[in-house]
Design a protein around this motif. Structure first.
Motif, PDB file in Angstrom:
ATOM      1  N   TRP A  70      25.710  69.620 -22.644  1.00  0.00           N
ATOM      2  CA  TRP A  70      25.052  70.813 -23.179  1.00  0.00           C
ATOM      3  C   TRP A  70      24.401  71.588 -22.038  1.00  0.00           C
ATOM      4  O   TRP A  70      24.310  72.827 -22.088  1.00  0.00           O
ATOM      5  CB  TRP A  70      24.004  70.428 -24.232  1.00  0.00           C
ATOM      6  CG  TRP A  70      22.859  69.591 -23.755  1.00  0.00           C
ATOM      7  CD1 TRP A  70      22.755  68.228 -23.774  1.00  0.00           C
ATOM      8  CD2 TRP A  70      21.633  70.075 -23.160  1.00  0.00           C
ATOM      9  NE1 TRP A  70      21.555  67.816 -23.238  1.00  0.00           N
ATOM     10  CE2 TRP A  70      20.842  68.929 -22.858  1.00  0.00           C
ATOM     11  CE3 TRP A  70      21.125  71.332 -22.872  1.00  0.00           C
ATOM     12  CZ2 TRP A  70      19.591  69.022 -22.264  1.00  0.00           C
ATOM     13  CZ3 TRP A  70      19.866  71.426 -22.279  1.00  0.00           C
ATOM     14  CH2 TRP A  70      19.118  70.281 -21.993  1.00  0.00           C
ATOM     15  N   THR A 226      28.619  64.769 -38.217  1.00  0.00           N
ATOM     16  CA  THR A 226      29.657  65.597 -37.589  1.00  0.00           C
ATOM     17  C   THR A 226      29.341  65.988 -36.143  1.00  0.00           C
ATOM     18  O   THR A 226      30.255  66.331 -35.386  1.00  0.00           O
ATOM     19  CB  THR A 226      29.883  66.884 -38.404  1.00  0.00           C
ATOM     20  OG1 THR A 226      28.642  67.608 -38.480  1.00  0.00           O
ATOM     21  CG2 THR A 226      30.375  66.563 -39.799  1.00  0.00           C
ATOM     22  N   ASP A 227      28.060  65.936 -35.768  1.00  0.00           N
ATOM     23  CA  ASP A 227      27.672  66.421 -34.447  1.00  0.00           C
ATOM     24  C   ASP A 227      27.353  65.313 -33.454  1.00  0.00           C
ATOM     25  O   ASP A 227      26.968  65.598 -32.317  1.00  0.00           O
ATOM     26  CB  ASP A 227      26.460  67.354 -34.578  1.00  0.00           C
ATOM     27  CG  ASP A 227      26.792  68.610 -35.364  1.00  0.00           C
ATOM     28  OD1 ASP A 227      27.938  69.095 -35.266  1.00  0.00           O
ATOM     29  OD2 ASP A 227      25.911  69.110 -36.099  1.00  0.00           O
ATOM     30  N   TYR A 229      28.704  61.163 -32.061  1.00  0.00           N
ATOM     31  CA  TYR A 229      29.818  60.214 -32.123  1.00  0.00           C
ATOM     32  C   TYR A 229      29.343  58.799 -32.453  1.00  0.00           C
ATOM     33  O   TYR A 229      30.156  57.891 -32.634  1.00  0.00           O
ATOM     34  CB  TYR A 229      30.618  60.208 -30.809  1.00  0.00           C
ATOM     35  CG  TYR A 229      29.826  59.898 -29.563  1.00  0.00           C
ATOM     36  CD1 TYR A 229      29.540  58.588 -29.187  1.00  0.00           C
ATOM     37  CD2 TYR A 229      29.378  60.928 -28.739  1.00  0.00           C
ATOM     38  CE1 TYR A 229      28.825  58.305 -28.039  1.00  0.00           C
ATOM     39  CE2 TYR A 229      28.665  60.652 -27.585  1.00  0.00           C
ATOM     40  CZ  TYR A 229      28.394  59.354 -27.234  1.00  0.00           C
ATOM     41  OH  TYR A 229      27.678  59.078 -26.084  1.00  0.00           O
ATOM     42  N   ASP A 236      31.179  66.929 -29.153  1.00  0.00           N
ATOM     43  CA  ASP A 236      31.508  68.283 -28.710  1.00  0.00           C
ATOM     44  C   ASP A 236      30.770  69.357 -29.506  1.00  0.00           C
ATOM     45  O   ASP A 236      30.208  70.292 -28.924  1.00  0.00           O
ATOM     46  CB  ASP A 236      33.014  68.510 -28.804  1.00  0.00           C
ATOM     47  CG  ASP A 236      33.794  67.716 -27.760  1.00  0.00           C
ATOM     48  OD1 ASP A 236      33.160  67.245 -26.785  1.00  0.00           O
ATOM     49  OD2 ASP A 236      35.017  67.569 -27.916  1.00  0.00           O
ATOM     50  N   SER A 237      30.774  69.237 -30.829  1.00  0.00           N
ATOM     51  CA  SER A 237      30.076  70.252 -31.626  1.00  0.00           C
ATOM     52  C   SER A 237      28.566  70.165 -31.425  1.00  0.00           C
ATOM     53  O   SER A 237      27.857  71.177 -31.449  1.00  0.00           O
ATOM     54  CB  SER A 237      30.416  70.091 -33.113  1.00  0.00           C
ATOM     55  OG  SER A 237      29.985  68.823 -33.602  1.00  0.00           O
ATOM     56  N   GLY A 238      28.070  68.951 -31.180  1.00  0.00           N
ATOM     57  CA  GLY A 238      26.639  68.759 -30.979  1.00  0.00           C
ATOM     58  C   GLY A 238      26.143  69.378 -29.683  1.00  0.00           C
ATOM     59  O   GLY A 238      25.083  70.025 -29.666  1.00  0.00           O
ATOM     60  N   ARG A 240      27.467  71.836 -28.147  1.00  0.00           N
ATOM     61  CA  ARG A 240      27.532  73.292 -28.298  1.00  0.00           C
ATOM     62  C   ARG A 240      26.299  73.802 -29.053  1.00  0.00           C
ATOM     63  O   ARG A 240      25.702  74.809 -28.673  1.00  0.00           O
ATOM     64  CB  ARG A 240      28.805  73.667 -29.047  1.00  0.00           C
ATOM     65  CG  ARG A 240      29.034  75.156 -29.292  1.00  0.00           C
ATOM     66  CD  ARG A 240      29.353  75.900 -28.016  1.00  0.00           C
ATOM     67  NE  ARG A 240      28.165  76.457 -27.379  1.00  0.00           N
ATOM     68  CZ  ARG A 240      28.173  77.042 -26.190  1.00  0.00           C
ATOM     69  NH1 ARG A 240      29.287  77.113 -25.481  1.00  0.00           N
ATOM     70  NH2 ARG A 240      27.076  77.539 -25.676  1.00  0.00           N
ATOM     71  N   LYS A 241      25.909  73.087 -30.099  1.00  0.00           N
ATOM     72  CA  LYS A 241      24.713  73.478 -30.851  1.00  0.00           C
ATOM     73  C   LYS A 241      23.459  73.387 -29.989  1.00  0.00           C
ATOM     74  O   LYS A 241      22.582  74.260 -30.051  1.00  0.00           O
ATOM     75  CB  LYS A 241      24.567  72.602 -32.101  1.00  0.00           C
ATOM     76  CG  LYS A 241      25.565  72.917 -33.201  1.00  0.00           C
ATOM     77  CD  LYS A 241      25.312  72.072 -34.439  1.00  0.00           C
ATOM     78  CE  LYS A 241      26.274  72.442 -35.570  1.00  0.00           C
ATOM     79  NZ  LYS A 241      26.039  71.644 -36.793  1.00  0.00           N
ATOM     80  N   ASP A 244      23.305  76.294 -27.624  1.00  0.00           N
ATOM     81  CA  ASP A 244      23.006  77.536 -28.350  1.00  0.00           C
ATOM     82  C   ASP A 244      21.523  77.649 -28.712  1.00  0.00           C
ATOM     83  O   ASP A 244      20.973  78.759 -28.754  1.00  0.00           O
ATOM     84  CB  ASP A 244      23.853  77.616 -29.621  1.00  0.00           C
ATOM     85  CG  ASP A 244      25.331  77.873 -29.339  1.00  0.00           C
ATOM     86  OD1 ASP A 244      25.657  78.257 -28.193  1.00  0.00           O
ATOM     87  OD2 ASP A 244      26.150  77.681 -30.256  1.00  0.00           O
TER      88      ASP A 244
END
Length: 261
Positions: A70, A226-227, A229, A236-238, A240-241, A244
């Motif tokens: 991140w 989902t965010d 593992y 990956d989605s985590g 990115r969050k 952001d």
């Protein structure tokens, strides 16, 4: 004959006198026309030293440290938005995140906030890196280890005090930590909620005009299913969050610092 032209003595004296007169005129001309010479467009002006980059320390555990991509995404987003005069600092070197980035940091896997305080680790890290801004994401391992919220907040206070002792003008960004649901810790989720709920009032009590504390909400909108593992570490989605959420908080502080300079 050596091929040179020789003048009689009077002629040589005349040449010597004329040469001296020419030299005196040249010196006087130089002394009386400094403005014209300084304005010569062929002369480059002296370079103005660039402002020193803002030094940013990401302080935390494995979520900050390894690989902590991140931070790489955040750096990339900042560069794209024009925030290029920054220097991420710390004793830890960057991990591979698929592209080059400024990735020095102070993220230590498995570390507890209370452990950093107990072992007096932060003053040494601060002395080496001298940060202007600290982004603190700590508490996950303390929660996992059952450290009570008041004890953890006391440790936060000690760390902020050490940051201000090293730099009275330091800007501190403190994260409300990610939700967690690790195997074998049924109470961890509720403990995170308790800690995060207590952080804003704690921050308000230590906030100051000279060294503001900004609370950064990493919890809202983050899903352990989902965010992450493993119920704790972001996938990956985590990441990115996380990037952001950190972006507006960090760039807001950088904008404030720019106005003061």
């Amino acid at each position: 004959m050596d091929g040179s032209v020789r003048f009689p003595l009077p002629a040589r004296r005349a040449l010597t006198l004329s040469g001296l007169l020419a030299l005196v005129c040249a010196v006087l001309l130089g002394l009386t026309t400094p403005t014209a010479r300084a304005a010569d467009p062929r002369v480059e002006p002296a370079a103005v030293p660039a402002a020193e980059a803002t030094r940013i320390m990401a302080l935390g555990d494995s979520i900050t440290g390894s690989p902590g991509c991140w931070r790489a995404l955040l750096w990339q987003d900042m560069q794209a938005a024009g925030y290029t005069d920054v220097d991420f600092v710390g004793s830890r070197t960057p991990d591979g995140c698929g592209f080059p980035y400024d990735g020095e940091h102070e993220g230590h896997g498995g570390i507890l906030t209370t452990g950093i305080v107990r072992d007096n680790l932060l003053p040494g890290w601060l002395a080496t890196s001298d940060p202007d801004v600290v982004m603190m994401t700590l508490g996950t391992n303390d929660v996992w280890s059952g450290v009570p919220t008041p004890t953890l907040l006391d440790a936060y206070s000690t760390l902020v005090g050490q940051m201000r002792a090293a730099n009275p003008d330091v800007r501190v960004l403190v994260a409300q930590i990610l939700p967690m649901a690790p195997v074998g810790c049924a109470d961890c989720g509720a403990r995170v909620v308790e800690l995060n709920a207590a952080i804003p009032a704690w921050a308000a009590g230590l906030d100051s005009a000279r060294s503001p504390i900004t609370v950064v909400d990493l919890w809202t909108g983050f899903d352990t299913g989902t965010d992450t593992y493993d119920g704790v570490h972001p996938g990956d989605s985590g990441i990115r969050k996380m990037a952001d959420v950190w972006f507006p908080a960090l760039t807001g502080v950088l904008d404030e610092l720019a106005q003061l300079r």
